[in-house]
Design a protein around this motif. Structure first.
Motif, PDB file in Angstrom:
ATOM      1  N   ARG A 253       0.831  -1.201   0.000  1.00 49.36           N
ATOM      2  CA  ARG A 253       0.000   0.000   0.000  1.00 49.36           C
ATOM      3  C   ARG A 253       0.871   1.259   0.000  1.00 49.36           C
ATOM      4  NH1 ARG A 253      -3.782  -1.152   5.102  1.00 49.36           N
ATOM      5  NH2 ARG A 253      -1.670  -1.412   5.978  1.00 49.36           N
ATOM      6  N   LEU A 254       0.450   2.268  -0.736  1.00 52.42           N
ATOM      7  CA  LEU A 254       1.190   3.521  -0.806  1.00 52.42           C
ATOM      8  C   LEU A 254       1.230   4.187   0.561  1.00 52.42           C
ATOM      9  CD1 LEU A 254       2.498   5.767  -2.645  1.00 52.42           C
ATOM     10  CD2 LEU A 254       0.203   6.785  -2.732  1.00 52.42           C
ATOM     11  N   LEU A 255       2.412   4.570   0.985  1.00 50.37           N
ATOM     12  CA  LEU A 255       2.564   5.267   2.253  1.00 50.37           C
ATOM     13  C   LEU A 255       2.243   6.747   2.070  1.00 50.37           C
ATOM     14  CD1 LEU A 255       5.864   3.662   3.616  1.00 50.37           C
ATOM     15  CD2 LEU A 255       3.549   3.322   4.498  1.00 50.37           C
ATOM     16  N   VAL A 256       1.353   7.256   2.914  1.00 50.85           N
ATOM     17  CA  VAL A 256       0.995   8.676   2.894  1.00 50.85           C
ATOM     18  C   VAL A 256       1.048   9.217   4.318  1.00 50.85           C
ATOM     19  CG1 VAL A 256      -0.471   8.478   0.841  1.00 50.85           C
ATOM     20  CG2 VAL A 256      -1.485   8.154   3.108  1.00 50.85           C
ATOM     21  N   ASP A 257       1.069  10.541   4.437  1.00 48.95           N
ATOM     22  CA  ASP A 257       1.075  11.145   5.768  1.00 48.95           C
ATOM     23  C   ASP A 257      -0.357  11.425   6.221  1.00 48.95           C
ATOM     24  OD1 ASP A 257       0.238  13.477   4.477  1.00 48.95           O
ATOM     25  OD2 ASP A 257       2.230  14.409   4.527  1.00 48.95           O
ATOM     26  N   ASP A 258      -0.501  12.166   7.299  1.00 47.71           N
ATOM     27  CA  ASP A 258      -1.839  12.390   7.854  1.00 47.71           C
ATOM     28  C   ASP A 258      -2.705  13.298   6.986  1.00 47.71           C
ATOM     29  OD1 ASP A 258      -0.237  14.606   8.473  1.00 47.71           O
ATOM     30  OD2 ASP A 258      -1.457  15.109  10.216  1.00 47.71           O
ATOM     31  N   THR A 259      -2.114  13.916   5.949  1.00 47.04           N
ATOM     32  CA  THR A 259      -2.903  14.718   5.003  1.00 47.04           C
ATOM     33  C   THR A 259      -3.214  13.944   3.729  1.00 47.04           C
ATOM     34  OG1 THR A 259      -1.030  15.699   3.817  1.00 47.04           O
ATOM     35  CG2 THR A 259      -1.711  16.770   5.876  1.00 47.04           C
ATOM     36  N   LEU A 260      -2.774  12.677   3.674  1.00 46.38           N
ATOM     37  CA  LEU A 260      -2.926  11.778   2.519  1.00 46.38           C
ATOM     38  C   LEU A 260      -1.975  12.114   1.379  1.00 46.38           C
ATOM     39  CD1 LEU A 260      -6.807  11.186   2.387  1.00 46.38           C
ATOM     40  CD2 LEU A 260      -5.042   9.943   3.656  1.00 46.38           C
ATOM     41  N   SER A 261      -0.941  12.863   1.668  1.00 46.23           N
ATOM     42  CA  SER A 261       0.091  13.181   0.684  1.00 46.23           C
ATOM     43  C   SER A 261       1.281  12.248   0.892  1.00 46.23           C
ATOM     44  CB  SER A 261       0.537  14.634   0.840  1.00 46.23           C
ATOM     45  OG  SER A 261       1.666  14.915   0.033  1.00 46.23           O
ATOM     46  N   CYS A 262       1.915  11.857  -0.213  1.00 44.67           N
ATOM     47  CA  CYS A 262       3.097  10.997  -0.146  1.00 44.67           C
ATOM     48  C   CYS A 262       4.289  11.845   0.295  1.00 44.67           C
ATOM     49  CB  CYS A 262       3.356  10.382  -1.518  1.00 44.67           C
ATOM     50  SG  CYS A 262       4.767   9.267  -1.567  1.00 44.67           S
ATOM     51  N   PRO A 263       4.931  11.523   1.419  1.00 43.23           N
ATOM     52  CA  PRO A 263       6.002  12.387   1.950  1.00 43.23           C
ATOM     53  C   PRO A 263       7.120  12.676   0.966  1.00 43.23           C
ATOM     54  CG  PRO A 263       5.347  10.757   3.584  1.00 43.23           C
ATOM     55  CD  PRO A 263       4.645  10.396   2.298  1.00 43.23           C
ATOM     56  N   ARG A 264       7.529  11.693   0.168  1.00 38.07           N
ATOM     57  CA  ARG A 264       8.621  11.909  -0.780  1.00 38.07           C
ATOM     58  C   ARG A 264       8.194  12.708  -2.003  1.00 38.07           C
ATOM     59  NH1 ARG A 264      11.084   6.112  -1.871  1.00 38.07           N
ATOM     60  NH2 ARG A 264      11.726   7.211  -3.785  1.00 38.07           N
ATOM     61  N   TYR A 265       6.918  12.648  -2.305  1.00 37.67           N
ATOM     62  CA  TYR A 265       6.390  13.330  -3.491  1.00 37.67           C
ATOM     63  C   TYR A 265       5.112  14.062  -3.095  1.00 37.67           C
ATOM     64  CZ  TYR A 265       9.597  10.084  -5.748  1.00 37.67           C
ATOM     65  OH  TYR A 265      10.719   9.371  -6.098  1.00 37.67           O
ATOM     66  N   PRO A 266       5.213  15.296  -2.633  1.00 31.21           N
ATOM     67  CA  PRO A 266       4.053  16.019  -2.101  1.00 31.21           C
ATOM     68  C   PRO A 266       2.967  16.314  -3.124  1.00 31.21           C
ATOM     69  CG  PRO A 266       5.979  17.454  -2.240  1.00 31.21           C
ATOM     70  CD  PRO A 266       6.469  16.074  -2.499  1.00 31.21           C
ATOM     71  N   ASN A 267       3.240  16.070  -4.408  1.00 30.30           N
ATOM     72  CA  ASN A 267       2.191  16.254  -5.420  1.00 30.30           C
ATOM     73  C   ASN A 267       1.467  14.933  -5.721  1.00 30.30           C
ATOM     74  OD1 ASN A 267       4.493  15.159  -6.706  1.00 30.30           O
ATOM     75  ND2 ASN A 267       3.755  15.867  -8.707  1.00 30.30           N
ATOM     76  N   ILE A 268       1.789  13.887  -4.960  1.00 34.04           N
ATOM     77  CA  ILE A 268       1.082  12.616  -5.096  1.00 34.04           C
ATOM     78  C   ILE A 268       0.276  12.381  -3.823  1.00 34.04           C
ATOM     79  CG2 ILE A 268       1.303  10.114  -5.290  1.00 34.04           C
ATOM     80  CD1 ILE A 268       3.771  10.492  -6.953  1.00 34.04           C
ATOM     81  N   PHE A 269      -1.012  12.171  -4.000  1.00 34.61           N
ATOM     82  CA  PHE A 269      -1.911  11.891  -2.884  1.00 34.61           C
ATOM     83  C   PHE A 269      -2.465  10.474  -3.033  1.00 34.61           C
ATOM     84  CE2 PHE A 269      -1.613  16.403  -2.915  1.00 34.61           C
ATOM     85  CZ  PHE A 269      -1.897  16.845  -1.641  1.00 34.61           C
ATOM     86  N   GLY A 270      -3.009   9.956  -1.959  1.00 34.51           N
ATOM     87  CA  GLY A 270      -3.611   8.630  -2.004  1.00 34.51           C
ATOM     88  C   GLY A 270      -4.944   8.610  -1.291  1.00 34.51           C
ATOM     89  N   ALA A 271      -5.827   7.695  -1.722  1.00 31.28           N
ATOM     90  CA  ALA A 271      -7.127   7.539  -1.076  1.00 31.28           C
ATOM     91  C   ALA A 271      -7.645   6.129  -1.338  1.00 31.28           C
ATOM     92  CB  ALA A 271      -8.124   8.575  -1.591  1.00 31.28           C
ATOM     93  N   GLY A 272      -8.437   5.613  -0.417  1.00 27.83           N
ATOM     94  CA  GLY A 272      -9.042   4.302  -0.604  1.00 27.83           C
ATOM     95  C   GLY A 272      -8.259   3.177   0.031  1.00 27.83           C
ATOM     96  N   ASP A 273      -8.556   1.961  -0.401  1.00 27.34           N
ATOM     97  CA  ASP A 273      -7.994   0.760   0.223  1.00 27.34           C
ATOM     98  C   ASP A 273      -6.489   0.592   0.013  1.00 27.34           C
ATOM     99  OD1 ASP A 273     -10.536   0.129   1.044  1.00 27.34           O
ATOM    100  OD2 ASP A 273     -10.859  -1.456  -0.443  1.00 27.34           O
ATOM    101  N   ALA A 274      -5.939   1.189  -1.031  1.00 31.77           N
ATOM    102  CA  ALA A 274      -4.550   0.909  -1.414  1.00 31.77           C
ATOM    103  C   ALA A 274      -3.547   1.866  -0.804  1.00 31.77           C
ATOM    104  CB  ALA A 274      -4.412   0.925  -2.936  1.00 31.77           C
TER     105      ALA A 274
END
Length: 389
Positions: A253-274
């Motif tokens: 699963r994609l790792l994101v921070d508490d804002t749902l943004s990927c720490p290494r790539y702040p222009n990549i967000f994630g949502a849902g089961d993955a």
């Protein structure tokens, strides 16, 4: 005049469509954003309906995507095979042109991997597999045994739906643990009582070691007849994030921070089961549309904040109820604490079945409501964050 910001959303499930509608219809981004949604098929799959399709109590588990998706969101039929976060590009299967993005939302969802379903069993991965189950059930002789492996919500719903639709068949539900283990004591009793009423045989603390054409073999050496074995376990996530070199957890699963943004790539967000968000804000979340819808909306809201130069908000999602259908005429509603722990009160029987059906219908209504008015969807706040130690 500057070009619109390109937002690409990979996946058009509950999270992806919710996010697309909030972004494409946002008055704050009017005329300044172009939203593209990439999905392998042009229909929206109601995964919460697949057990009904398998039992033949529903004719379809899909709706046209354009009936849910905002008119200003572009729908692209295709499959992503790799994300290039450095060049901000999504590579597609079959040599199709790449998609360039300024902001990416990773919403590929979860799936039942083909390798997790034994060759002699039937899965519930998608509408095509659910129809295979229905075709098989229709050919069985009276008295034949249908084995349903897995007693989570999907297994319980599949077993009861099939039992009600095919009273001439014997249904056996096999579980590695207790049935309805995540429910209150009253909820568990209600489930067990309904299974008995439908004459469903239950085997708890039973692990299926392998499946054969007309039987299942358990870990303790028993061979049990099963003319049709429906396998409801083994859900996982696609390997896209891992194959793209993005940070992932042990499940891919994609790792994101508490804002749902990927720490290494702040222009990549994630949502849902993955995705995997920090435990202090998301440790209680489970794979479900009840999680995916608010995750999609929250990710979209933080993308809006990013594009407007505002501070993104920390995730807060809570639960109120869990709904389980028990055939077409009954159900169970389990009240919950915000952190998904069961409360004592339950609703069961016909009224619970009606409530469950209305909640299922509301999932599409919420998506269509967001399409009409961006920001209309709301959800309960989550539990107070617990600091990590």
């Amino acid at each position: 005049m500057s070009a619109p910001t390109r937002v690409v959303i990979i996946g058009a499930g509950y999270a992806g469509v919710m996010a697309a509608n909030r972004l494409a219809g946002s008055p704050e981004l009017s005329g300044s954003v172009h939203v593209s949604v990439l999905n392998p098929r042009p229909e929206f799959v109601e995964r919460i309906r697949l057990h009904e399709l398998a039992a033949g109590t529903r004719e379809s588990a899909t709706v046209p995507m354009r009936s849910l998706l905002h008119a200003d969101a572009e729908l692209i039929e295709g499959t992503a095979v790799r994300i290039d976060p450095e060049r901000r590009r999504v590579h597609l299967a079959s040599g199709e042109p790449t998609l360039d993005y300024d902001v990416l939302l990773y919403a590929v969802g979860s799936t039942q991997p083909a390798e997790s379903v034994p060759a002699a069993a039937y899965g519930l991965r998608d509408p095509e597999e659910a129809r295979r189950v229905h075709t098989r059930l229709a050919t069985l002789d009276p008295g034949s045994t249908v084995g349903v492996v897995g007693a989570g919500a999907t297994g319980i719903e599949a077993a009861t739906e099939i039992a009600e639709a095919y009273p001439r068949l014997r249904i056996r539900l096999l579980s590695r643990g207790e049935i309805g283990a995540n429910l209150s004591a009253a909820g568990q009793r209600a489930i067990v009582t309904k299974l008995a009423t439908l004459k469903i045989e239950t085997l708890t603390h039973t692990t299926v070691q392998r499946c054969e054409d007309s039987a299942v073999v358990t870990a303790d050496g028993r061979t049990l007849d099963s003319a049709c074995t429906v396998w409801t376990g083994g859900f996982g996530v696609p390997e896209l994030a891992s194959l793209s070199g993005l940070p992932v957890d042990e499940f891919g699963r994609l790792l994101v921070d508490d804002t749902l943004s990927c720490p290494r790539y702040p222009n990549i967000f994630g949502a849902g089961d993955a995705i995997s968000a920090p435990r202090e804000v998301a440790g209680h979340l489970r794979m479900s549309c009840a999680s995916a819808l608010p995750l999609g909306a929250h990710a979209a809201q933080n993308i809006i904040a990013l594009l407007r130069g505002k501070e993104p908000a920390s995730l807060s999602i809570g639960y109120m109820i869990a709904c389980i259908s028990l055939g077409r005429t009954s159900g169970l509603i389990q009240t919950l604490h915000a952190d998904d722990r069961p409360r004592r009160f339950i609703l069961r029987g016909r009224l619970a079945g009606i409530t469950k059906e209305r909640v299922c219908a509301m999932t599409l209504s919420w998506l269509r409501g967001e399409r009409r008015r961006s920001g209309s969807f709301g959800w309960p706040r989550g539990p107070r964050p617990t600091p990590t130690r």
